[in-house]
Write a protein that holds these residues in place. Structure first.
Motif, PDB file in Angstrom:
ATOM      1  N   ALA A  69       0.845  -1.205   0.000  1.00 19.76           N
ATOM      2  CA  ALA A  69       0.000   0.000   0.000  1.00 19.76           C
ATOM      3  C   ALA A  69       0.871   1.242   0.000  1.00 19.76           C
ATOM      4  N   GLY A  70       0.246   2.365  -0.304  1.00 17.24           N
ATOM      5  CA  GLY A  70       0.918   3.656  -0.267  1.00 17.24           C
ATOM      6  C   GLY A  70       0.122   4.632   0.581  1.00 17.24           C
ATOM      7  N   PHE A  71       0.763   5.745   0.899  1.00 19.66           N
ATOM      8  CA  PHE A  71       0.139   6.802   1.691  1.00 19.66           C
ATOM      9  C   PHE A  71       0.650   8.120   1.130  1.00 19.66           C
ATOM     10  N   ARG A  72      -0.223   8.844   0.408  1.00 21.97           N
ATOM     11  CA  ARG A  72       0.180  10.103  -0.212  1.00 21.97           C
ATOM     12  C   ARG A  72      -0.804  11.201   0.150  1.00 21.97           C
ATOM     13  N   ASN A  73      -0.259  12.338   0.543  1.00 22.41           N
ATOM     14  CA  ASN A  73      -1.081  13.488   0.917  1.00 22.41           C
ATOM     15  C   ASN A  73      -2.130  13.125   1.965  1.00 22.41           C
ATOM     16  N   GLY A  74      -1.750  12.260   2.892  1.00 23.03           N
ATOM     17  CA  GLY A  74      -2.637  11.882   3.983  1.00 23.03           C
ATOM     18  C   GLY A  74      -3.714  10.874   3.622  1.00 23.03           C
ATOM     19  N   ILE A  75      -3.621  10.272   2.426  1.00 22.26           N
ATOM     20  CA  ILE A  75      -4.643   9.334   1.964  1.00 22.26           C
ATOM     21  C   ILE A  75      -4.006   7.992   1.605  1.00 22.26           C
ATOM     22  N   VAL A  76      -4.617   6.906   2.059  1.00 27.19           N
ATOM     23  CA  VAL A  76      -4.159   5.559   1.716  1.00 27.19           C
ATOM     24  C   VAL A  76      -4.456   5.303   0.243  1.00 27.19           C
ATOM     25  N   CYS A  77      -3.509   4.683  -0.469  1.00 33.20           N
ATOM     26  CA  CYS A  77      -3.680   4.416  -1.898  1.00 33.20           C
ATOM     27  C   CYS A  77      -2.943   3.125  -2.273  1.00 33.20           C
ATOM     28  N   ASP A  78      -3.191   2.660  -3.491  1.00 36.13           N
ATOM     29  CA  ASP A  78      -2.458   1.518  -4.060  1.00 36.13           C
ATOM     30  C   ASP A  78      -2.470   0.277  -3.159  1.00 36.13           C
ATOM     31  N   VAL A  79      -3.649  -0.073  -2.649  1.00 39.11           N
ATOM     32  CA  VAL A  79      -3.764  -1.210  -1.734  1.00 39.11           C
ATOM     33  C   VAL A  79      -3.917  -2.506  -2.531  1.00 39.11           C
ATOM     34  N   SER A  80      -3.028  -3.458  -2.273  1.00 34.21           N
ATOM     35  CA  SER A  80      -3.175  -4.783  -2.875  1.00 34.21           C
ATOM     36  C   SER A  80      -2.873  -5.849  -1.826  1.00 34.21           C
ATOM     37  N   VAL A  81      -3.580  -6.973  -1.966  1.00 33.66           N
ATOM     38  CA  VAL A  81      -3.446  -8.096  -1.043  1.00 33.66           C
ATOM     39  C   VAL A  81      -3.221  -9.338  -1.888  1.00 33.66           C
ATOM     40  N   PHE A  82      -2.082  -9.989  -1.683  1.00 29.84           N
ATOM     41  CA  PHE A  82      -1.798 -11.256  -2.355  1.00 29.84           C
ATOM     42  C   PHE A  82      -2.060 -12.380  -1.367  1.00 29.84           C
ATOM     43  N   SER A  83      -2.906 -13.320  -1.746  1.00 30.45           N
ATOM     44  CA  SER A  83      -3.279 -14.421  -0.865  1.00 30.45           C
ATOM     45  C   SER A  83      -2.434 -15.648  -1.165  1.00 30.45           C
ATOM     46  N   GLU A  84      -1.701 -16.105  -0.161  1.00 39.78           N
ATOM     47  CA  GLU A  84      -0.889 -17.308  -0.329  1.00 39.78           C
ATOM     48  C   GLU A  84      -1.674 -18.592  -0.044  1.00 39.78           C
ATOM     49  N   LYS A  85      -2.688 -18.508   0.817  1.00 36.79           N
ATOM     50  CA  LYS A  85      -3.389 -19.716   1.261  1.00 36.79           C
ATOM     51  C   LYS A  85      -4.878 -19.746   0.920  1.00 36.79           C
ATOM     52  N   GLY A  86      -5.423 -18.656   0.388  1.00 35.39           N
ATOM     53  CA  GLY A  86      -6.830 -18.656   0.005  1.00 35.39           C
ATOM     54  C   GLY A  86      -7.803 -18.532   1.165  1.00 35.39           C
ATOM     55  N   ARG A  87      -7.415 -17.794   2.178  1.00 32.43           N
ATOM     56  CA  ARG A  87      -8.281 -17.608   3.347  1.00 32.43           C
ATOM     57  C   ARG A  87      -9.130 -16.344   3.195  1.00 32.43           C
ATOM     58  N   SER A  88     -10.123 -16.220   4.056  1.00 33.38           N
ATOM     59  CA  SER A  88     -10.923 -15.002   4.112  1.00 33.38           C
ATOM     60  C   SER A  88     -10.053 -13.868   4.653  1.00 33.38           C
ATOM     61  N   CYS A  89     -10.232 -12.672   4.113  1.00 31.36           N
ATOM     62  CA  CYS A  89      -9.403 -11.519   4.498  1.00 31.36           C
ATOM     63  C   CYS A  89     -10.303 -10.385   4.985  1.00 31.36           C
ATOM     64  N   THR A  90      -9.884  -9.724   6.059  1.00 34.19           N
ATOM     65  CA  THR A  90     -10.599  -8.548   6.564  1.00 34.19           C
ATOM     66  C   THR A  90      -9.623  -7.380   6.641  1.00 34.19           C
ATOM     67  N   VAL A  91      -9.983  -6.289   5.960  1.00 31.23           N
ATOM     68  CA  VAL A  91      -9.203  -5.051   6.003  1.00 31.23           C
ATOM     69  C   VAL A  91     -10.098  -3.986   6.630  1.00 31.23           C
ATOM     70  N   VAL A  92      -9.599  -3.319   7.664  1.00 31.36           N
ATOM     71  CA  VAL A  92     -10.338  -2.194   8.219  1.00 31.36           C
ATOM     72  C   VAL A  92     -10.338  -1.112   7.141  1.00 31.36           C
ATOM     73  N   ASN A  93     -11.532  -0.647   6.772  1.00 29.48           N
ATOM     74  CA  ASN A  93     -11.677   0.292   5.655  1.00 29.48           C
ATOM     75  C   ASN A  93     -10.815   1.546   5.883  1.00 29.48           C
ATOM     76  N   PRO A  94      -9.776   1.740   5.061  1.00 28.81           N
ATOM     77  CA  PRO A  94      -8.918   2.910   5.245  1.00 28.81           C
ATOM     78  C   PRO A  94      -9.537   4.200   4.702  1.00 28.81           C
ATOM     79  N   TRP A  95     -10.676   4.082   4.038  1.00 32.77           N
ATOM     80  CA  TRP A  95     -11.391   5.241   3.476  1.00 32.77           C
ATOM     81  C   TRP A  95     -12.742   5.339   4.162  1.00 32.77           C
ATOM     82  N   LYS A  96     -12.740   5.758   5.401  1.00 27.78           N
ATOM     83  CA  LYS A  96     -13.940   5.774   6.242  1.00 27.78           C
ATOM     84  C   LYS A  96     -15.147   6.371   5.508  1.00 27.78           C
ATOM     85  N   GLY A  97     -16.243   5.602   5.530  1.00 29.64           N
ATOM     86  CA  GLY A  97     -17.487   6.068   4.937  1.00 29.64           C
ATOM     87  C   GLY A  97     -17.579   5.915   3.434  1.00 29.64           C
ATOM     88  N   LYS A  98     -16.524   5.455   2.786  1.00 24.84           N
ATOM     89  CA  LYS A  98     -16.539   5.320   1.327  1.00 24.84           C
ATOM     90  C   LYS A  98     -16.795   3.879   0.907  1.00 24.84           C
TER      91      LYS A  98
END
Length: 142
Positions: A79-108
């Motif tokens: 991921a990246g962080f530019r001008n106070g905003i999270v960007c370029d988020v990618s998740v590569f799964s090695e095992k195929g499990r369920s993934c939970t990311v706390v929404n970095p863009w609150k309300g969006k």
């Protein structure tokens, strides 16, 4: 800049209003260098309680990015962080499990892109989605 702990990073950020470049000497193999790595990793990408959190305590004025930090569930997160905003988020799964990311863009609403193809839109404080082995998920705010 020499950073030995989170407090040094915060002091530097308040003092300097320019781009921060951090270099950690891993050749000394000191306890301090291990703490510095851990502190920076957790400030950028924290994986606790089976949830991935991105840049939650990162200084807003400091742009940053990371690649392939290993998290709970056998995910490699970038991921990246530019001008106070999270960007370029990618998740590569090695095992195929369920993934939970706390929404970095609150309300969006967030678009989930699965292996380069738009899949579905997610909403809420936490974004939970299934993954497959060797799959790349990209998250984009709408």
């Amino acid at each position: 800049i020499k950073i030995t702990d989170k407090e040094d990073l915060m002091k530097y950020n308040r003092k300097e209003k320019q781009e921060m470049r951090v270099e950690i000497d891993t050749h000394t193999h000191t306890l301090a260098s291990g703490h510095a790595y851990n502190t920076l990793n957790e400030m950028a990408c924290m994986s606790v309680g089976n949830k991935i959190r991105l840049f939650t305590v990162w200084p807003k004025a400091v742009d940053a990015s990371f690649e392939k930090i290993r998290t709970w569930g056998a995910f490699l997160v970038s991921a990246g962080f530019r001008n106070g905003i999270v960007c370029d988020v990618s998740v590569f799964s090695e095992k195929g499990r369920s993934c939970t990311v706390v929404n970095p863009w609150k309300g969006k609403t967030v678009l989930l892109v699965r292996n380069g193809k738009p899949d579905k839109q997610l909403q809420g404080e936490e974004l939970t989605f299934p993954t497959s082995v060797n799959e790349t998920i990209v998250l984009k705010p709408l």
